[in-house]
Design an enzyme around this catalytic site. Structure first.
Site, PDB file in Angstrom:
ATOM      1  CD1 TRP A 146      -2.660   1.626   0.579  1.00 48.87           C
ATOM      2  CD2 TRP A 146      -2.048   1.750   2.731  1.00 48.87           C
ATOM      3  NE1 TRP A 146      -3.409   2.606   1.184  1.00 48.87           N
ATOM      4  CE2 TRP A 146      -3.052   2.698   2.499  1.00 48.87           C
ATOM      5  CE3 TRP A 146      -1.502   1.630   4.008  1.00 48.87           C
ATOM      6  CZ2 TRP A 146      -3.524   3.544   3.495  1.00 48.87           C
ATOM      7  CZ3 TRP A 146      -1.975   2.468   5.006  1.00 48.87           C
ATOM      8  CH2 TRP A 146      -2.972   3.413   4.754  1.00 48.87           C
ATOM      9  CG  ASP A 227      -2.469  -2.141   7.361  1.00 52.92           C
ATOM     10  OD1 ASP A 227      -3.552  -1.920   7.945  1.00 52.92           O
ATOM     11  OD2 ASP A 227      -2.109  -1.523   6.335  1.00 52.92           O
ATOM     12  CE  LYS A 262     -10.738  -0.019   1.582  1.00 49.78           C
ATOM     13  NZ  LYS A 262      -9.761   0.875   2.220  1.00 49.78           N
TER      14      LYS A 262
HETATM   15  N1  PLP Z   1      -4.033  -0.507   4.955  1.00 48.82           N
HETATM   16  C1  PLP Z   1      -4.158  -0.929   3.694  1.00 48.82           C
HETATM   17  C2  PLP Z   1      -3.314  -2.048   3.230  1.00 48.82           C
HETATM   18  C3  PLP Z   1      -5.072  -0.317   2.828  1.00 48.82           C
HETATM   19  O1  PLP Z   1      -5.179  -0.751   1.571  1.00 48.82           O
HETATM   20  C4  PLP Z   1      -5.859   0.752   3.315  1.00 48.82           C
HETATM   21  C5  PLP Z   1      -6.808   1.441   2.448  1.00 48.82           C
HETATM   22  O2  PLP Z   1      -6.728   1.596   1.304  1.00 48.82           O
HETATM   23  C6  PLP Z   1      -5.696   1.135   4.646  1.00 48.82           C
HETATM   24  C7  PLP Z   1      -4.774   0.485   5.436  1.00 48.82           C
HETATM   25  C8  PLP Z   1      -6.441   2.238   5.306  1.00 48.82           C
HETATM   26  O3  PLP Z   1      -7.729   2.468   4.971  1.00 48.82           O
HETATM   27  P1  PLP Z   1      -8.642   3.363   5.922  1.00 48.82           P
HETATM   28  O4  PLP Z   1      -7.793   4.442   6.485  1.00 48.82           O
HETATM   29  O5  PLP Z   1      -9.725   3.867   5.028  1.00 48.82           O
HETATM   30  O6  PLP Z   1      -9.162   2.459   6.961  1.00 48.82           O
END
Ligand code: PLP
Length: 416
Positions: A146, A227, A262
């Protein structure tokens, strides 16, 4: 004073989304930004969230400050989703043994704080490590990953380095290289691990690999930094937490980032949690209190709205069941879309190449084995939107557009 300030680095996902939104072509297929979309290509609120909103309205809780670390019931329920309702880690005493790598001498304790969703959990976890660990550990981040992982850790002054995650030729985890890195890293290094539905590859570790990795990480004394942003969209809510739970059973201290963006379709509410798994109640309590003070000095207190909705759903057995079934619906649709794209490419069009990885990979994403120029052609000529890395969001496919998307992929594959 600020004349020297340069603009920040561009956000490729922002540009991608803007270009896709501005594309008025009826041929458009948007496989870009990483958000779950329904068959019509739109955001879809969960039915359980609609019900929770009505209930919250009736409760009329007002808008007072939430506690700094968040509501205790919300945190307990969030931890249950991650670690399992019957996890001994959530109680005082020995943990229950569910995997082969077990350590019965390790009395696991979890403490949790609410965060500004998954991104906030990563940031708070990184800040915590940068403040409390001496000497400052190196942070190992998989390639690819990410786009936010490296900047988040670097923003706290931590040194980042990489480990090979994907063997692109096999569309599989480069497990040997990962283990080699674990064995050669200085003791006490941080390893950022995506718990499920890996972004951007869709390639996850198998249960056996999680078990082996847990043994090695424990032996070399490293800190896993999990994560988990897509729990429920891969193999199921419990199945997607298997990696985390193997590490808990192995008795390894770790941090776990959790997002409800999500699996609750609560993107804008910024609802998530950071969990710490420690080896005593006292350690866990001290860590939670340190996290409390970091939150207090950063943004003061937890946001209330999203966590109130999640709490209402998870606290009610019927709503909780309905939520599990709604996440299952998303998961099954992603699987169907994977199969449909595979069928079009591999069976109907006989597009050159091995497309079987599409049906083996999990969650929202897969990386198409296409070059950046093929990806550009998909966008510019065929209105199929995706980044230059070839990452596609499977939720962007539908019965209506999958043939068109496959046809375009087939064309760019044959002409380059
Ligand atoms: N970690 C990963 C691997 C992700 O793909 C994402 C979102 O795209 C996130 C964390 C964090 O998403 P959010 O801050 O919307 O919970």
């Amino acid at each position: 004073m600020f004349g020297h300030v340069q603009p920040g680095p561009p956000d490729p996902m922002f540009t991608l989304k803007r270009d896709a939104d501005n594309d008025a072509s009826p041929e458009k297929v948007d496989l870009g930004v990483g958000i779950y979309r329904n068959e019509e290509g739109s955001y879809q609120e969960l039915e359980v969230v609609k019900k929770a909103k009505l209930e919250l309205d009736e409760l009329d809780l007002g808008h007072d400050y939430e506690l700094t670390v968040g509501d205790a019931d919300f945190l307990r329920l969030a931890a249950e989703v991650m670690f399992g309702a019957h996890s001994g880690a959530l109680r005082t005493g020995k943990i229950q043994i569910t995997s082969q790598v077990k350590d019965t001498n390790f009395s696991t304790q979890v403490c949790s704080v609410q965060t500004i969703s998954g991104t906030g959990a990563n940031s708070l976890g990184a800040l915590f490590i940068s403040k409390v660990m001496e000497p400052k550990p190196r942070v190992y981040i998989g390639v690819p990953t990410w786009g936010n992982h490296i900047p988040i850790f670097q923003n706290t002054g931590l040194e980042t380095t990489t480990y090979p995650y994907l063997d692109a030729s096999k569309h599989a985890v480069n497990f040997t290289a990962l283990l080699d890195t674990v064995r050669s890293a200085a003791q006490g290094s941080i390893f950022v691990l995506q718990g499920c539905c890996h972004n951007p590859t869709g390639v996850d570790l198998s249960l056996r690999q999680w078990e082996e990795l847990a043994c090695e990480m424990k032996y070399y004394g490293h800190l896993p930094f999990f994560d988990t942003a897509y729990q429920g969209l891969g193999d199921g809510l419990d199945e997607d937490a298997a990696g985390v739970r193997v590490f808990v059973d192995a008795g390894i201290e770790m941090l776990v980032c959790q997002s409800f963006s999500k699996n609750f379709a609560l993107y804008g509410e910024r609802c998530g949690a950071l969990h710490f798994v420690g080896n005593s109640q006292e350690v866990a309590a001290n860590v939670q209190d340190r996290l409390r003070s970091l939150i207090r000095h950063t943004y003061s207190s937890a946001p209330a709205y999203g966590s109130r909705l999640v709490k209402i759903v998870l606290n009610d057995p019927d709503l909780r069941k309905e939520w599990a079934s709604e996440t299952d619906g998303m998961r099954k649709r992603l699987k169907r879309n994977r199969q449909a794209l595979y069928d079009e490419l591999a069976i109907r069009l006989k597009t050159p190449g091995d497309w079987s990885y599409l049906v083996k990979e999990k969650g929202l994403f897969s990386c198409l084995a296409l070059s950046p120029s093929q990806c550009r052609e998909l966008v510019e000529t065929y209105h199929v939107h995706l980044p230059g890395s070839g990452r596609i969001n499977l939720a962007g496919l539908s019965e209506e557009n999958v043939k068109r998307a496959a046809q375009a992929i087939d064309k760019v594959t044959r002409t380059h």
